[in-house]
Design a protein around this motif. Structure first.
Motif, PDB file in Angstrom:
ATOM      1  N   GLU A  39      -6.702  -0.510  -3.661  1.00 53.40           N
ATOM      2  CA  GLU A  39      -6.822   0.876  -3.191  1.00 53.40           C
ATOM      3  C   GLU A  39      -5.600   1.729  -3.530  1.00 53.40           C
ATOM      4  O   GLU A  39      -5.353   2.730  -2.865  1.00 53.40           O
ATOM      5  CB  GLU A  39      -7.045   0.886  -1.674  1.00 53.40           C
ATOM      6  N   GLU A  40      -4.849   1.369  -4.567  1.00 56.81           N
ATOM      7  CA  GLU A  40      -3.630   2.113  -4.872  1.00 56.81           C
ATOM      8  C   GLU A  40      -3.896   3.602  -5.115  1.00 56.81           C
ATOM      9  O   GLU A  40      -3.033   4.434  -4.841  1.00 56.81           O
ATOM     10  CB  GLU A  40      -2.860   1.506  -6.035  1.00 56.81           C
ATOM     11  N   GLN A  41      -5.069   3.956  -5.557  1.00 58.97           N
ATOM     12  CA  GLN A  41      -5.373   5.369  -5.829  1.00 58.97           C
ATOM     13  C   GLN A  41      -5.600   6.165  -4.544  1.00 58.97           C
ATOM     14  O   GLN A  41      -5.390   7.375  -4.526  1.00 58.97           O
ATOM     15  CB  GLN A  41      -6.611   5.470  -6.716  1.00 58.97           C
ATOM     16  N   LEU A  42      -6.011   5.500  -3.464  1.00 62.66           N
ATOM     17  CA  LEU A  42      -6.383   6.218  -2.243  1.00 62.66           C
ATOM     18  C   LEU A  42      -5.583   5.845  -0.998  1.00 62.66           C
ATOM     19  O   LEU A  42      -5.672   6.537   0.007  1.00 62.66           O
ATOM     20  CB  LEU A  42      -7.873   5.995  -1.946  1.00 62.66           C
ATOM     21  N   ILE A  43      -4.803   4.775  -1.042  1.00 63.69           N
ATOM     22  CA  ILE A  43      -4.157   4.294   0.176  1.00 63.69           C
ATOM     23  C   ILE A  43      -3.184   5.310   0.766  1.00 63.69           C
ATOM     24  O   ILE A  43      -3.120   5.477   1.990  1.00 63.69           O
ATOM     25  CB  ILE A  43      -3.481   2.904  -0.031  1.00 63.69           C
ATOM     26  N   LEU A  44      -2.457   6.028  -0.056  1.00 60.58           N
ATOM     27  CA  LEU A  44      -1.502   7.001   0.486  1.00 60.58           C
ATOM     28  C   LEU A  44      -2.224   8.164   1.161  1.00 60.58           C
ATOM     29  O   LEU A  44      -1.783   8.642   2.212  1.00 60.58           O
ATOM     30  CB  LEU A  44      -0.551   7.491  -0.607  1.00 60.58           C
ATOM     31  N   ASP A  45      -3.336   8.610   0.589  1.00 61.30           N
ATOM     32  CA  ASP A  45      -4.126   9.666   1.242  1.00 61.30           C
ATOM     33  C   ASP A  45      -4.661   9.184   2.581  1.00 61.30           C
ATOM     34  O   ASP A  45      -4.663   9.921   3.569  1.00 61.30           O
ATOM     35  CB  ASP A  45      -5.294  10.110   0.355  1.00 61.30           C
ATOM     36  N   CYS A  46      -5.112   7.945   2.626  1.00 62.08           N
ATOM     37  CA  CYS A  46      -5.617   7.361   3.873  1.00 62.08           C
ATOM     38  C   CYS A  46      -4.513   7.311   4.925  1.00 62.08           C
ATOM     39  O   CYS A  46      -4.718   7.733   6.067  1.00 62.08           O
ATOM     40  CB  CYS A  46      -6.158   5.966   3.591  1.00 62.08           C
ATOM     41  N   LEU A  47      -3.352   6.829   4.548  1.00 59.76           N
ATOM     42  CA  LEU A  47      -2.237   6.720   5.490  1.00 59.76           C
ATOM     43  C   LEU A  47      -1.741   8.093   5.929  1.00 59.76           C
ATOM     44  O   LEU A  47      -1.406   8.284   7.104  1.00 59.76           O
ATOM     45  CB  LEU A  47      -1.111   5.893   4.876  1.00 59.76           C
ATOM     46  N   ASP A  48      -1.723   9.057   5.014  1.00 56.46           N
ATOM     47  CA  ASP A  48      -1.345  10.426   5.376  1.00 56.46           C
ATOM     48  C   ASP A  48      -2.329  11.013   6.388  1.00 56.46           C
ATOM     49  O   ASP A  48      -1.938  11.687   7.339  1.00 56.46           O
ATOM     50  CB  ASP A  48      -1.286  11.327   4.144  1.00 56.46           C
ATOM     51  N   SER A  49      -3.602  10.757   6.186  1.00 65.69           N
ATOM     52  CA  SER A  49      -4.632  11.245   7.097  1.00 65.69           C
ATOM     53  C   SER A  49      -4.448  10.665   8.495  1.00 65.69           C
ATOM     54  O   SER A  49      -4.605  11.371   9.505  1.00 65.69           O
ATOM     55  CB  SER A  49      -6.017  10.881   6.552  1.00 65.69           C
ATOM     56  N   ILE A  50      -4.104   9.400   8.571  1.00 65.10           N
ATOM     57  CA  ILE A  50      -3.859   8.759   9.862  1.00 65.10           C
ATOM     58  C   ILE A  50      -2.651   9.398  10.539  1.00 65.10           C
ATOM     59  O   ILE A  50      -2.690   9.697  11.737  1.00 65.10           O
ATOM     60  CB  ILE A  50      -3.659   7.239   9.687  1.00 65.10           C
ATOM     61  N   THR A  51      -1.590   9.644   9.781  1.00 67.37           N
ATOM     62  CA  THR A  51      -0.397  10.280  10.338  1.00 67.37           C
ATOM     63  C   THR A  51      -0.724  11.654  10.913  1.00 67.37           C
ATOM     64  O   THR A  51      -0.303  11.986  12.030  1.00 67.37           O
ATOM     65  CB  THR A  51       0.702  10.401   9.262  1.00 67.37           C
ATOM     66  N   VAL A  52      -1.483  12.444  10.185  1.00 61.32           N
ATOM     67  CA  VAL A  52      -1.873  13.773  10.655  1.00 61.32           C
ATOM     68  C   VAL A  52      -2.712  13.669  11.927  1.00 61.32           C
ATOM     69  O   VAL A  52      -2.481  14.390  12.900  1.00 61.32           O
ATOM     70  CB  VAL A  52      -2.634  14.546   9.550  1.00 61.32           C
TER      71      VAL A  52
ATOM     72  N   GLU B 175       0.457   1.653  15.690  1.00 61.56           N
ATOM     73  CA  GLU B 175       0.904   0.912  14.523  1.00 61.56           C
ATOM     74  C   GLU B 175      -0.217   0.963  13.488  1.00 61.56           C
ATOM     75  O   GLU B 175      -1.393   1.059  13.849  1.00 61.56           O
ATOM     76  CB  GLU B 175       1.243  -0.540  14.864  1.00 61.56           C
ATOM     77  N   VAL B 176       0.165   0.938  12.231  1.00 60.00           N
ATOM     78  CA  VAL B 176      -0.810   0.917  11.148  1.00 60.00           C
ATOM     79  C   VAL B 176      -0.628  -0.395  10.389  1.00 60.00           C
ATOM     80  O   VAL B 176       0.467  -0.706   9.926  1.00 60.00           O
ATOM     81  CB  VAL B 176      -0.627   2.112  10.190  1.00 60.00           C
ATOM     82  N   ILE B 177      -1.718  -1.146  10.305  1.00 60.46           N
ATOM     83  CA  ILE B 177      -1.705  -2.434   9.609  1.00 60.46           C
ATOM     84  C   ILE B 177      -2.655  -2.339   8.426  1.00 60.46           C
ATOM     85  O   ILE B 177      -3.851  -2.087   8.596  1.00 60.46           O
ATOM     86  CB  ILE B 177      -2.154  -3.578  10.544  1.00 60.46           C
ATOM     87  N   VAL B 178      -2.111  -2.521   7.230  1.00 58.46           N
ATOM     88  CA  VAL B 178      -2.931  -2.576   6.027  1.00 58.46           C
ATOM     89  C   VAL B 178      -3.094  -4.046   5.657  1.00 58.46           C
ATOM     90  O   VAL B 178      -2.108  -4.766   5.511  1.00 58.46           O
ATOM     91  CB  VAL B 178      -2.286  -1.794   4.861  1.00 58.46           C
TER      92      VAL B 178
ATOM     93  N   LEU C 204       2.664   0.188  -2.040  1.00 59.06           N
ATOM     94  CA  LEU C 204       2.576   1.588  -1.609  1.00 59.06           C
ATOM     95  C   LEU C 204       2.448   1.697  -0.094  1.00 59.06           C
ATOM     96  O   LEU C 204       3.067   2.568   0.526  1.00 59.06           O
ATOM     97  CB  LEU C 204       1.394   2.275  -2.296  1.00 59.06           C
ATOM     98  N   ALA C 205       1.653   0.830   0.495  1.00 58.21           N
ATOM     99  CA  ALA C 205       1.477   0.846   1.952  1.00 58.21           C
ATOM    100  C   ALA C 205       2.788   0.533   2.663  1.00 58.21           C
ATOM    101  O   ALA C 205       3.141   1.171   3.656  1.00 58.21           O
ATOM    102  CB  ALA C 205       0.388  -0.130   2.365  1.00 58.21           C
ATOM    103  N   THR C 206       3.522  -0.429   2.149  1.00 60.93           N
ATOM    104  CA  THR C 206       4.821  -0.773   2.726  1.00 60.93           C
ATOM    105  C   THR C 206       5.784   0.405   2.619  1.00 60.93           C
ATOM    106  O   THR C 206       6.466   0.755   3.588  1.00 60.93           O
ATOM    107  CB  THR C 206       5.416  -2.011   2.015  1.00 60.93           C
ATOM    108  N   GLN C 207       5.824   1.029   1.462  1.00 62.78           N
ATOM    109  CA  GLN C 207       6.706   2.187   1.263  1.00 62.78           C
ATOM    110  C   GLN C 207       6.346   3.335   2.196  1.00 62.78           C
ATOM    111  O   GLN C 207       7.226   4.109   2.596  1.00 62.78           O
ATOM    112  CB  GLN C 207       6.641   2.656  -0.189  1.00 62.78           C
ATOM    113  N   ALA C 208       5.071   3.429   2.555  1.00 67.05           N
ATOM    114  CA  ALA C 208       4.621   4.501   3.450  1.00 67.05           C
ATOM    115  C   ALA C 208       4.856   4.160   4.920  1.00 67.05           C
ATOM    116  O   ALA C 208       4.568   4.975   5.795  1.00 67.05           O
ATOM    117  CB  ALA C 208       3.147   4.794   3.208  1.00 67.05           C
TER     118      ALA C 208
END
Length: 85
Positions: A12-25, A38-41, A53-57
């Motif tokens: 999911e490298e193309q979408l994981i950051l958008d997903c995590l950003d959405s959760i943050t918002v 907590e967010v667990i990927v 990418l998930a770790t970096q986020a």
């Protein structure tokens, strides 16, 4: 209340950051005193940079080697520390 958000992810490298950003918002918009999360990927044996990418986020990343959504969900649930999933 402590909420655990579990995200099963396979390549999911193309979408994981958008997903995590959405959760943050969403979590920020619904913040209340005493509410934590907590967010667990769950990296379900990805061959791309999903886990990196998930770790970096800032997500906690756990690995599930068998590509099966149920196993990925269960692995995430086992790693969760929240009162709710």
């Amino acid at each position: 209340m402590h909420l655990s958000i579990v995200i099963p992810a396979f390549n999911e490298e193309q979408l994981i950051l958008d997903c995590l950003d959405s959760i943050t918002v969403s979590v920020s918009a619904n913040a209340k005193p005493g509410f934590t999360h907590e967010v667990i990927v769950v990296d379900n044996n990805s061959s791309d940079k999903t886990a990196e990418l998930a770790t970096q986020a800032g997500a906690k990343v756990v690995f599930e080697p068998v590509n099966q959504i149920g196993r990925a969900r269960n692995t995430g649930a086992a790693a969760a520390t929240g009162d709710w999933l």
